[in-house]
Design an enzyme around this catalytic site. Structure first.
Site, PDB file in Angstrom:
ATOM      1  N   GLU A  92       0.994  -1.377   0.119  1.00  0.00           N
ATOM      2  CA  GLU A  92      -0.372   0.363   0.222  1.00  0.00           C
ATOM      3  C   GLU A  92       1.190   0.917  -0.356  1.00  0.00           C
ATOM      4  O   GLU A  92       1.537   1.186   0.850  1.00  0.00           O
ATOM      5  CB  GLU A  92      -1.361   0.102   0.852  1.00  0.00           C
ATOM      6  CG  GLU A  92      -1.669  -1.470   1.206  1.00  0.00           C
ATOM      7  CD  GLU A  92      -3.117  -1.259   2.120  1.00  0.00           C
ATOM      8  OE1 GLU A  92      -2.853  -0.487   3.673  1.00  0.00           O
ATOM      9  OE2 GLU A  92      -3.898  -1.958   2.269  1.00  0.00           O
ATOM     10  N   HIS A  99      -8.335   1.493   2.415  1.00  0.00           N
ATOM     11  CA  HIS A  99      -7.876   0.880   3.732  1.00  0.00           C
ATOM     12  C   HIS A  99      -8.418   2.144   4.364  1.00  0.00           C
ATOM     13  O   HIS A  99      -7.982   2.258   5.061  1.00  0.00           O
ATOM     14  CB  HIS A  99      -6.012   0.695   3.860  1.00  0.00           C
ATOM     15  CG  HIS A  99      -6.249  -0.230   4.646  1.00  0.00           C
ATOM     16  ND1 HIS A  99      -4.643  -1.310   5.045  1.00  0.00           N
ATOM     17  CD2 HIS A  99      -6.613  -0.260   6.006  1.00  0.00           C
ATOM     18  CE1 HIS A  99      -4.535  -1.202   6.408  1.00  0.00           C
ATOM     19  NE2 HIS A  99      -6.210  -1.119   7.011  1.00  0.00           N
TER      20      HIS A  99
HETATM   21  N1  LIG Z   1      -9.874  -2.457   6.460  1.00  0.00           N
HETATM   22  C1  LIG Z   1      -9.533  -1.749   7.496  1.00  0.00           C
HETATM   23  O1  LIG Z   1      -9.376  -0.522   7.450  1.00  0.00           O
HETATM   24  C2  LIG Z   1      -9.016  -2.534   9.297  1.00  0.00           C
HETATM   25  C3  LIG Z   1      -9.489  -2.293  10.401  1.00  0.00           C
HETATM   26  C4  LIG Z   1      -9.468  -3.311  11.385  1.00  0.00           C
HETATM   27  C5  LIG Z   1      -9.240  -4.022  11.000  1.00  0.00           C
HETATM   28  N2  LIG Z   1      -9.018  -4.848  10.134  1.00  0.00           N
HETATM   29  C6  LIG Z   1      -8.027  -6.045   9.935  1.00  0.00           C
HETATM   30  O2  LIG Z   1      -9.597  -6.946   9.692  1.00  0.00           O
HETATM   31  C7  LIG Z   1      -8.893  -8.633  10.957  1.00  0.00           C
HETATM   32  C8  LIG Z   1     -10.280  -8.702  11.773  1.00  0.00           C
HETATM   33  O3  LIG Z   1     -10.045  -7.986  12.409  1.00  0.00           O
HETATM   34  P1  LIG Z   1     -11.074  -8.393  14.371  1.00  0.00           P
HETATM   35  O4  LIG Z   1     -10.668  -7.302  15.356  1.00  0.00           O
HETATM   36  O5  LIG Z   1     -12.159  -9.104  13.705  1.00  0.00           O
HETATM   37  O6  LIG Z   1      -9.168  -9.734  14.337  1.00  0.00           O
HETATM   38  P2  LIG Z   1     -10.148 -10.636  15.416  1.00  0.00           P
HETATM   39  O7  LIG Z   1      -8.909 -11.267  16.164  1.00  0.00           O
HETATM   40  O8  LIG Z   1     -10.681  -9.954  16.622  1.00  0.00           O
HETATM   41  O9  LIG Z   1     -10.628 -11.717  14.565  1.00  0.00           O
HETATM   42  C9  LIG Z   1      -9.654 -13.125  13.790  1.00  0.00           C
HETATM   43  C10 LIG Z   1     -10.593 -14.105  13.642  1.00  0.00           C
HETATM   44  O10 LIG Z   1     -10.349 -14.916  12.409  1.00  0.00           O
HETATM   45  C11 LIG Z   1     -10.560 -16.126  12.950  1.00  0.00           C
HETATM   46  N3  LIG Z   1      -8.611 -17.048  12.091  1.00  0.00           N
HETATM   47  C12 LIG Z   1      -7.292 -16.854  11.817  1.00  0.00           C
HETATM   48  N4  LIG Z   1      -7.004 -17.113  11.205  1.00  0.00           N
HETATM   49  C13 LIG Z   1      -7.985 -17.693   9.874  1.00  0.00           C
HETATM   50  C14 LIG Z   1      -8.309 -18.498   9.092  1.00  0.00           C
HETATM   51  N5  LIG Z   1      -6.625 -19.226   8.182  1.00  0.00           N
HETATM   52  N6  LIG Z   1      -9.023 -18.982   8.776  1.00  0.00           N
HETATM   53  C15 LIG Z   1     -10.167 -19.192   9.484  1.00  0.00           C
HETATM   54  N7  LIG Z   1      -9.990 -17.765  10.540  1.00  0.00           N
HETATM   55  C16 LIG Z   1      -9.529 -17.252  11.304  1.00  0.00           C
HETATM   56  C17 LIG Z   1      -9.217 -16.110  14.442  1.00  0.00           C
HETATM   57  O11 LIG Z   1      -9.385 -17.357  15.151  1.00  0.00           O
HETATM   58  C18 LIG Z   1     -10.185 -15.120  14.743  1.00  0.00           C
HETATM   59  O12 LIG Z   1     -11.637 -15.864  15.591  1.00  0.00           O
HETATM   60  C19 LIG Z   1      -7.609  -7.883  10.901  1.00  0.00           C
HETATM   61  O13 LIG Z   1      -7.213  -8.748  10.043  1.00  0.00           O
HETATM   62  C20 LIG Z   1      -7.753  -6.695  11.217  1.00  0.00           C
HETATM   63  O14 LIG Z   1      -5.802  -5.847  10.833  1.00  0.00           O
HETATM   64  C21 LIG Z   1      -9.340  -3.641   8.635  1.00  0.00           C
END
Ligand SMILES: NC(=O)c1ccc[n+]([C@@H]2O[C@H](COP(=O)([O-])OP(=O)(O)OC[C@H]3O[C@@H](n4cnc5c(N)ncnc54)[C@H](O)[C@@H]3O)[C@@H](O)[C@H]2O)c1
Length: 411
Positions: A271, A294
């Site tokens: 990015e 993003h």
């Molecule tokens: N686009 C954005 O601006 C933005 C903002 C916030 C968070 N995010 C991203 O969103 C994602 C999720 O955030 P969150 O707070 O819900 O995280 P979180 O840690 O609460 O949830 C992630 C979930 O994914 C599961 N997981 C991990 N690997 C897996 C796989 N291979 N298959 C199935 N399940 C799997 C974990 O067990 C967990 O339950 C993160 O990667 C975070 O960085 C993006």
């Protein structure tokens, strides 16, 4: 451990330095607790930061300030660092832990914002809104229902049922969607959502797939040609989690072949660093593909919540030594009455608690409450005592070889 003798007894006014335009809510909350706050609009480099941290106990940053070992070494008055964002890569957490400094962030403040963007994109793709909008701006009246669908009754497959995935589940069901999810961890299904036991099972049944996994190393390349091929024909695909999770070339091929009917992508393997930098992607120019920079979590509400959340953590750490949800210190959170509180961060080795209690017993101090927690190499014990605490006892605690940081909040 870097310095086994660090000791602070809280006296006088606490000072906080908030950089990078942190939401004013943080200043308000800290100010309300009598903490003197200085705000600076931008980030500071090492020397500027060290100078600005003179006599400062609390530092608030966002993603552009780097807090290195050197900065921490040269800022001896610092007690805690608040990352008013999600990530903490910009902070040397090992160096902070070695000094018994608490680091806090805001991992959940923007989850609702991500969910709302995902919902907006699912509806936009189902109705081809971005294409219709572009045509209108080009002067074309395309009043056709071809390929346009309601989302009600469609099956959404959520990969990763964490904070964001599970909230998306609830909101999608409220719109009448059927929700399936797959998570590697045991997760409670909310509402009528149904858990799938494999990614394959999910891909075979859902016709909208949304990725919400975390950034653990094994997730790079999680979604490639094989997974796209397993998706149902004319499915919609969303990735608002991590760029490296998806093979964009494979996604492009499946979109161009018509196998997928649309995609929404908010995160990219590489990015641009700053606003205004050029951006290129192999997904550009494909119909019904929504590309966003993003911004899943970028809303005013999320910023305000981040300000409130992290400032609250800093305030509670100053007032009571509470470390609940600290990124690096063992979590301890207990109510503080009007007793003297001894905060002792130490090396996590056998016998420290017995030694601490022995020192207090020798100086005839009565322990009213005590909570210990450990995390990796560190232990953290909060001890509430009644009566005065002799300087000699404090000196003994400070001089224990296992002591990383000793702080006392007077009763
Ligand atoms: N686009 C954005 O601006 C933005 C903002 C916030 C968070 N995010 C991203 O969103 C994602 C999720 O955030 P969150 O707070 O819900 O995280 P979180 O840690 O609460 O949830 C992630 C979930 O994914 C599961 N997981 C991990 N690997 C897996 C796989 N291979 N298959 C199935 N399940 C799997 C974990 O067990 C967990 O339950 C993160 O990667 C975070 O960085 C993006």
């Amino acid at each position: 451990m870097a310095d086994g003798r660090t000791s602070t007894t809280d006296e006088g006014t606490m000072r906080a330095l908030l950089l990078e335009n942190i939401h004013p809510e943080a200043e308000r909350l800290l100010g309300e607790r009598g903490i003197e706050v200085r705000t600076v609009k931008g980030a500071l480099d090492t020397d500027e930061l060290v100078a600005a941290l003179d006599g400062v106990q609390l530092l608030g940053i966002r993603s552009k300030t780097t807090v290195t070992d050197e900065v921490l070494e040269r800022a001896p008055s610092l007690l805690a660092v608040g990352a008013f964002c999600i990530g903490t890569n910009q902070i040397d957490l090992t160096a902070a832990s070695e000094r018994g400094l608490a680091v806090f962030n805001a991992p959940y403040s923007n989850t609702r914002s991500v969910v709302e963007l995902a919902i907006a994109e699912i509806i936009s793709m189902a109705r081809h809104l971005t294409d219709k909008n572009a045509k209108m701006h080009d002067g074309e009246w395309d009043k056709s229902a071809k390929g346009a669908h309601e989302v009600r009754g469609r099956t959404l497959g959520i990969v990763g049922y964490g904070n964001i995935g599970s909230q998306l589940s609830v909101v999608a069901e409220a719109l009448g969607m059927r929700v399936l999810f797959y998570d590697v961890a045991d997760k409670l299904a909310l509402g009528n959502a149904r858990r799938c036991h494999s990614l394959e099972e999910l891909l075979a049944e859902a016709e909208t797939i949304s990725l919400h996994v975390d950034g653990r190393p094994g997730n790079a390349g999680l979604f490639g040609r094989e997974q796209f091929a397993m998706m149902r024909p004319r499915s919609l695909f969303l990735n608002l989690c991590r760029g490296v999770v998806v093979d964009h070339e494979a996604l492009r091929d499946h979109l161009l072949s018509g196998h997928l009917a649309g995609a929404a992508v908010d995160v990219f393997p590489e990015e641009p660093k700053t606003v205004g930098d050029p951006f290129t992607s192999c997904l550009q120019g494909i119909p019904n593909v929504i590309l966003t920079p993003h911004i899943g979590g970028s809303t005013q509400e999320a910023q305000e919540d981040i300000g409130r959340f992290v400032a609250g953590k800093l305030r509670d750490y100053v007032a009571a030594g509470n470390t609940s949800m600290s990124v690096n210190l063992p979590p301890v959170a207990t109510d503080r009455g009007d007793r003297t509180r001894i905060l002792h961060v130490h090396q996590n080795v056998p016998g420290v608690l017995a030694t601490v209690n022995g020192v207090l017993a020798d100086s005839r101090v009565n322990i009213e409450g005590q909570t210990l927690s450990t995390r990796g190499d560190l232990g953290y014990v909060i001890t509430d005592v009644s009566g005065p605490l002799a300087e000699e006892a404090l000196a003994k605690l400070r001089d224990l070889p296992e002591t990383v940081r000793l702080r006392v909040i007077a009763g």
